[in-house]
Design a protein around this motif. Structure first.
Motif, PDB file in Angstrom:
ATOM      1  N   THR A 140       0.829  -1.212   0.000  1.00 43.55           N
ATOM      2  CA  THR A 140       0.000   0.000   0.000  1.00 43.55           C
ATOM      3  C   THR A 140       0.860   1.257   0.000  1.00 43.55           C
ATOM      4  OG1 THR A 140      -0.187  -0.037   2.432  1.00 43.55           O
ATOM      5  CG2 THR A 140      -1.911  -1.156   1.174  1.00 43.55           C
ATOM      6  N   TRP A 143       2.028   1.548  -3.555  1.00 41.94           N
ATOM      7  CA  TRP A 143       0.904   1.990  -4.383  1.00 41.94           C
ATOM      8  C   TRP A 143       0.474   3.414  -4.062  1.00 41.94           C
ATOM      9  CZ3 TRP A 143      -2.042  -3.027  -2.747  1.00 41.94           C
ATOM     10  CH2 TRP A 143      -1.493  -4.120  -3.444  1.00 41.94           C
ATOM     11  N   HIS A 145      -1.387   4.413  -1.634  1.00 41.02           N
ATOM     12  CA  HIS A 145      -2.817   4.462  -1.334  1.00 41.02           C
ATOM     13  C   HIS A 145      -3.091   3.681  -0.046  1.00 41.02           C
ATOM     14  CE1 HIS A 145      -7.169   4.444  -1.913  1.00 41.02           C
ATOM     15  NE2 HIS A 145      -6.989   5.325  -2.893  1.00 41.02           N
ATOM     16  N   PRO A 148      -6.732   0.720  -0.930  1.00 39.12           N
ATOM     17  CA  PRO A 148      -7.004   0.498  -2.357  1.00 39.12           C
ATOM     18  C   PRO A 148      -8.284  -0.288  -2.641  1.00 39.12           C
ATOM     19  CG  PRO A 148      -5.180  -0.869  -1.614  1.00 39.12           C
ATOM     20  CD  PRO A 148      -5.479   0.075  -0.499  1.00 39.12           C
ATOM     21  N   GLU A 162     -11.633  14.408  -4.921  1.00 43.14           N
ATOM     22  CA  GLU A 162     -10.321  13.963  -4.479  1.00 43.14           C
ATOM     23  C   GLU A 162     -10.454  12.695  -3.649  1.00 43.14           C
ATOM     24  OE1 GLU A 162      -8.383  16.615  -1.813  1.00 43.14           O
ATOM     25  OE2 GLU A 162     -10.228  17.160  -0.756  1.00 43.14           O
ATOM     26  N   ASP A 163      -9.409  11.908  -3.652  1.00 37.04           N
ATOM     27  CA  ASP A 163      -9.377  10.664  -2.904  1.00 37.04           C
ATOM     28  C   ASP A 163      -8.629  10.914  -1.593  1.00 37.04           C
ATOM     29  OD1 ASP A 163      -8.975   8.129  -1.873  1.00 37.04           O
ATOM     30  OD2 ASP A 163      -8.642   7.210  -3.832  1.00 37.04           O
ATOM     31  N   PHE A 165      -7.560   8.937   0.537  1.00 34.04           N
ATOM     32  CA  PHE A 165      -6.666   7.864   0.950  1.00 34.04           C
ATOM     33  C   PHE A 165      -5.340   7.852   0.186  1.00 34.04           C
ATOM     34  CE2 PHE A 165     -11.074   6.261   1.560  1.00 34.04           C
ATOM     35  CZ  PHE A 165     -11.066   6.250   2.944  1.00 34.04           C
ATOM     36  N   ILE A 166      -5.158   8.774  -0.729  1.00 34.82           N
ATOM     37  CA  ILE A 166      -3.901   8.849  -1.470  1.00 34.82           C
ATOM     38  C   ILE A 166      -2.779   9.338  -0.545  1.00 34.82           C
ATOM     39  CG2 ILE A 166      -2.668  10.090  -3.289  1.00 34.82           C
ATOM     40  CD1 ILE A 166      -5.190  10.026  -4.945  1.00 34.82           C
ATOM     41  N   SER A 168       0.158  11.324  -0.357  1.00 36.44           N
ATOM     42  CA  SER A 168       0.787  12.377  -1.159  1.00 36.44           C
ATOM     43  C   SER A 168       2.220  12.661  -0.740  1.00 36.44           C
ATOM     44  CB  SER A 168      -0.044  13.660  -1.073  1.00 36.44           C
ATOM     45  OG  SER A 168      -0.187  14.069   0.273  1.00 36.44           O
TER      46      SER A 168
END
Length: 236
Positions: A140, A143, A145, A148, A162-163, A165-166, A168
């Motif tokens: 994760t 990825w 995230h 996912p 916007e997500d 859980f990203i 950044s």
């Protein structure tokens, strides 16, 4: 004595979810009875009072961040909102008690800390060939995230622009709570990132916590059970 000296240098306690309830309630079929008290509610109430007694001892001497977990009295969908302060009438008198969301990100001692109460890791293990929690945690991170499988198999609030859980920004410490056992590894990324990955065991089963040295990212478990003994690990 050495372990007490290490603990005296602790700057923060983070409770990674499932502090009120550690597992799902098993219900047996029964006829409804309006005159019978709801035993499930009374159990949760008693557990909350015990948790408040415990938190007031911690919060009186150190900052405490408490996250909601899968079985805690909080919203079920990710991200979970902080547990309400009214649940802890004693501990909430201290400004050192912080109700925080799940997932949770903070900065302590110039270290960026990020993690969840464990639902995303458990959900991935249910639906793919990955079974080792520490490997799933690393994937994760790679990825970028946190969850996912949201919203396909792990429920979450709908987000359109916007997500949330990203990932950044790469954290220094990346954790997942309520895992079967303690696991840890130092991940080194392709651009020189160094991230301490930690699977925190469920306290209701392992009776242990994890101590992290913010200076060098070393970590080790501390067991509170009288039947088991664990290596205290490197000096903090």
């Amino acid at each position: 004595m050495g372990e007490q000296q290490h603990q005296a240098h602790a700057v923060r306690v983070l409770i990674a979810g499932n502090s009120v309830k550690g597992c799902a309630e098993h219900k047996t079929p029964s006829l409804p009875n309006t005159y019978k008290a709801n035993t499930g509610d009374s159990v949760i109430l008693d557990a909350t009072k015990l948790l408040d007694d415990f938190l007031v001892q911690l919060a009186s001497s150190i900052d405490v961040d408490i996250m909601p977990g899968e079985f805690d009295p909080s919203n079920h969908m990710m991200p979970q909102q902080p547990l309400h302060y009214c649940m802890f009438p004693q501990a909430s008198m201290y400004q050192t008690l912080h109700g925080v969301p799940n997932p949770y990100e903070c900065e302590i001692g110039e270290r960026r800390i990020l993690g969840t109460s464990g639902q995303p890791i458990d959900d991935i293990a249910r639906y793919c060939k990955l079974t080792d929690p520490i490997d799933i945690l690393q994937h994760t991170l790679e990825w970028a995230h946190l969850a996912p499988t949201c919203p396909d198999t792990l429920s979450c609030y709908p987000y359109y622009q916007e997500d949330p859980f990203i990932i950044s920004e790469c954290p220094d410490i990346y954790f997942a709570g309520n895992q079967p056992e303690f696991q840890s590894k130092l991940y080194e990324g392709p651009e020189g990132q160094r991230v301490r990955l930690i699977c925190i065991p469920a306290f209701s089963k392992a009776h242990s916590c994890v101590v992290v040295n913010l200076n060098n990212l070393d970590c080790y478990p501390v067991c509170f059970s009288t039947s088991d003994s664990m290596d205290p690990g490197p000096d903090k």
